[in-house]
Design an enzyme around this catalytic site. Structure first.
Site, PDB file in Angstrom:
ATOM      1  N   LYS A 185       0.727  -1.173   0.037  1.00 63.48           N
ATOM      2  CA  LYS A 185      -0.045  -0.067   0.053  1.00 63.48           C
ATOM      3  C   LYS A 185       0.628   1.244  -0.237  1.00 63.48           C
ATOM      4  O   LYS A 185       0.631   2.387  -0.814  1.00 63.48           O
ATOM      5  CB  LYS A 185      -1.004  -0.125   1.125  1.00 63.48           C
ATOM      6  CG  LYS A 185      -1.673   1.280   1.637  1.00 63.48           C
ATOM      7  CD  LYS A 185      -2.833   1.439   0.407  1.00 63.48           C
ATOM      8  CE  LYS A 185      -3.388   2.773   0.674  1.00 63.48           C
ATOM      9  NZ  LYS A 185      -4.538   2.960  -0.151  1.00 63.48           N
TER      10      LYS A 185
ATOM     11  N   LYS B 206      -0.995  11.422   5.785  1.00 65.32           N
ATOM     12  CA  LYS B 206      -0.815  10.456   6.629  1.00 65.32           C
ATOM     13  C   LYS B 206      -0.174   9.238   5.981  1.00 65.32           C
ATOM     14  O   LYS B 206       0.950   8.660   6.706  1.00 65.32           O
ATOM     15  CB  LYS B 206      -2.339  10.056   7.120  1.00 65.32           C
ATOM     16  CG  LYS B 206      -2.398   8.918   8.154  1.00 65.32           C
ATOM     17  CD  LYS B 206      -3.467   8.078   7.916  1.00 65.32           C
ATOM     18  CE  LYS B 206      -3.349   7.102   6.959  1.00 65.32           C
ATOM     19  NZ  LYS B 206      -4.166   5.780   6.951  1.00 65.32           N
TER      20      LYS B 206
HETATM   21  P1  NAD Z   1     -12.895   7.677   8.201  1.00 59.41           P
HETATM   22  O1  NAD Z   1     -12.134   8.558   9.245  1.00 59.41           O
HETATM   23  O2  NAD Z   1     -14.033   8.373   7.242  1.00 59.41           O
HETATM   24  O3  NAD Z   1     -13.426   6.181   8.799  1.00 59.41           O
HETATM   25  C1  NAD Z   1     -12.854   5.611  10.244  1.00 59.41           C
HETATM   26  C2  NAD Z   1     -13.919   5.237  11.004  1.00 59.41           C
HETATM   27  O4  NAD Z   1     -13.377   4.710  12.204  1.00 59.41           O
HETATM   28  C3  NAD Z   1     -14.718   6.389  11.590  1.00 59.41           C
HETATM   29  O5  NAD Z   1     -16.234   6.128  11.411  1.00 59.41           O
HETATM   30  C4  NAD Z   1     -14.192   6.487  13.138  1.00 59.41           C
HETATM   31  O6  NAD Z   1     -15.244   6.959  13.890  1.00 59.41           O
HETATM   32  C5  NAD Z   1     -14.048   5.090  13.192  1.00 59.41           C
HETATM   33  N1  NAD Z   1     -13.209   4.982  14.682  1.00 59.41           N
HETATM   34  C6  NAD Z   1     -12.199   5.547  14.972  1.00 59.41           C
HETATM   35  N2  NAD Z   1     -11.624   5.172  16.133  1.00 59.41           N
HETATM   36  C7  NAD Z   1     -12.383   4.268  16.545  1.00 59.41           C
HETATM   37  C8  NAD Z   1     -12.338   3.287  17.715  1.00 59.41           C
HETATM   38  N3  NAD Z   1     -11.330   3.290  18.561  1.00 59.41           N
HETATM   39  N4  NAD Z   1     -13.429   2.381  17.777  1.00 59.41           N
HETATM   40  C9  NAD Z   1     -14.365   2.229  16.613  1.00 59.41           C
HETATM   41  N5  NAD Z   1     -14.159   2.788  15.671  1.00 59.41           N
HETATM   42  C10 NAD Z   1     -13.357   3.796  15.386  1.00 59.41           C
HETATM   43  O7  NAD Z   1     -11.782   6.814   7.359  1.00 59.41           O
HETATM   44  P2  NAD Z   1     -11.902   6.172   5.870  1.00 59.41           P
HETATM   45  O8  NAD Z   1     -11.724   7.240   4.790  1.00 59.41           O
HETATM   46  O9  NAD Z   1     -12.977   5.298   5.890  1.00 59.41           O
HETATM   47  O10 NAD Z   1     -10.551   5.556   5.706  1.00 59.41           O
HETATM   48  C11 NAD Z   1     -10.078   4.282   6.532  1.00 59.41           C
HETATM   49  C12 NAD Z   1      -8.877   3.739   6.416  1.00 59.41           C
HETATM   50  O11 NAD Z   1      -9.173   3.292   4.929  1.00 59.41           O
HETATM   51  C13 NAD Z   1      -7.512   4.936   6.396  1.00 59.41           C
HETATM   52  O12 NAD Z   1      -6.456   3.981   6.895  1.00 59.41           O
HETATM   53  C14 NAD Z   1      -7.376   5.500   5.243  1.00 59.41           C
HETATM   54  O13 NAD Z   1      -5.996   5.784   4.964  1.00 59.41           O
HETATM   55  C15 NAD Z   1      -7.848   3.989   4.335  1.00 59.41           C
HETATM   56  N6  NAD Z   1      -8.078   4.319   2.805  1.00 59.41           N
HETATM   57  C16 NAD Z   1      -9.020   5.338   2.537  1.00 59.41           C
HETATM   58  C17 NAD Z   1      -9.502   5.648   1.491  1.00 59.41           C
HETATM   59  C18 NAD Z   1     -10.370   6.799   1.075  1.00 59.41           C
HETATM   60  O14 NAD Z   1     -10.431   7.265  -0.200  1.00 59.41           O
HETATM   61  N7  NAD Z   1     -11.324   7.273   2.042  1.00 59.41           N
HETATM   62  C19 NAD Z   1      -9.018   5.067   0.536  1.00 59.41           C
HETATM   63  C20 NAD Z   1      -8.280   3.851   0.833  1.00 59.41           C
HETATM   64  C21 NAD Z   1      -7.670   3.522   1.895  1.00 59.41           C
END
Ligand code: NAD
Length: 299
Positions: free
Chosen positions: A173, A241
């Site tokens: 990744k 990040k």
């Molecule tokens: P996001 O912040 O929208 O979602 C993360 C969720 O985790 C949130 O709803 C938050 O409330 C929850 N959370 C945080 N701490 C928690 C805990 N202790 N217990 C339970 N829930 C908890 O992030 P996202 O955009 O969905 O991304 C998630 C992951 O995927 C990240 O690592 C990101 O880098 C990766 N990612 C994101 C994308 C994108 O386009 N958004 C693409 C590929 C990969």
């Protein structure tokens, strides 16, 4: 495996679509998030709300996590109220968040001591790929664990590759993200030069797409640059990040990554000018500023 119950933790931008796709594929899903508002409307999509990490985990066969960054994954997986002390029945955990490869390996060792198999399975494809279940999923960890969770991953993605031992998924990744950032820097730079030379930038893009300079970035993000649409898309903050994870890993291993270092500086410049919440393509605005093309900082 369609009767395998999934404990899904992290119902955010990506996780929400992924959990709904699992339910649509016939997997019973126990969904948990720290934000109660994140769980709204899930019952209508046939998901069951779990009140805690422990409830989502111990009531399930397999746990899937989709959390923001390393500290949250550590808290949920190996923290005092984490999965480690309330494991799922099949003792299988798939972390699909993008986090540190080193921390992943350490958690895998910690969980293995309790008989729990941790796979790292970060994704590429963004919210659209998450919604359409067409994500690319890069998986690190045991071959047995991978074989067992493959049907679960197939409900969320299209290109699913077991890339190696624990941490290898996260390292792949990082490679993905450094290519994305450097490529976007190249596209922004070509646009800056073309504009200064008075070229028709739509024609520039069109012809370049047919040759060796063609790329996903040129295809999908150059039109956003030309339309001066800095807003939507994969946020500058999220890319920073990921670049932080790449730079940390490179530093630890002693691998010089000069182009990543330069791209990181340009992303930091973008954030310093209030672009952190903008899409990745807002990198073109760094070049606007370098060539004195903008009046204000944020759109
Ligand atoms: P996001 O912040 O929208 O979602 C993360 C969720 O985790 C949130 O709803 C938050 O409330 C929850 N959370 C945080 N701490 C928690 C805990 N202790 N217990 C339970 N829930 C908890 O992030 P996202 O955009 O969905 O991304 C998630 C992951 O995927 C990240 O690592 C990101 O880098 C990766 N990612 C994101 C994308 C994108 O386009 N958004 C693409 C590929 C990969």
């Amino acid at each position: 495996m369609a009767t395998t119950t999934i404990g899904f933790i992290g119902i955010g931008t990506m996780g929400r679509h992924m959990a709904i796709n699992l339910a649509a594929a016939g997997f019973p899903v126990l969904a948990h998030d720290v934000r109660p508002e994140a769980l709204a409307g899930l019952a209508r999509a046939n998901l069951t709300i779990a009140a805690s990490v422990a409830a989502a985990s111990s009531g399930a066969d397999v746990v899937v996590t989709m959390l923001p960054d390393t500290p949250q994954a550590q808290e949920v997986l190996v923290g005092p109220a984490g999965v480690i002390s309330a494991p799922p029945r099949q003792r299988l955990v798939v972390d699909m968040s993008t986090i540190s490869a080193g921390a992943t390996k350490a958690m895998a060792v910690q969980l293995a001591a309790r008989g729990i198999d941790l796979l790292d399975a970060p994704v590429s494809g963004g919210p659209v790929g998450a919604e359409k279940a067409t994500l690319s999923i890069m998986v690190g960890g045991s071959a047995e664990g991978f074989a067992a969770v493959r049907p679960v991953l197939e409900a969320m993605g299209k290109t699913i590759v077991h890339v190696g031992a624990s941490g290898a998924g996260q390292t792949v990744k990082m490679c993905n993200q450094l290519i994305v950032a450097i490529n976007l820097m190249g596209v922004s730079e070509a646009m800056a030069l073309g504009r200064e030379a008075g070229l028709d930038l739509a024609k520039l893009r069109e012809v370049l797409m047919g040759g060796a300079a063609g790329s996903w970035m040129l295809q999908n993000l150059a039109p956003q640059m030309l339309a001066k649409n800095a807003g939507a898309g994969f946020r500058i903050d999220l890319m920073l990040k990921d670049l932080r994870l790449v730079n940390e890993a490179a530093f630890e291993m002693g691998v010089p990554l000069p182009a990543t270092a330069l791209a990181t500086q340009l992303y930091l410049e973008a954030r310093a000018h209030g672009e952190g919440g903008n899409g990745n393509q807002a990198l073109y605005r760094v070049y606007d500023r370098l060539t004195a093309q903008v009046e204000g900082d944020a759109p």
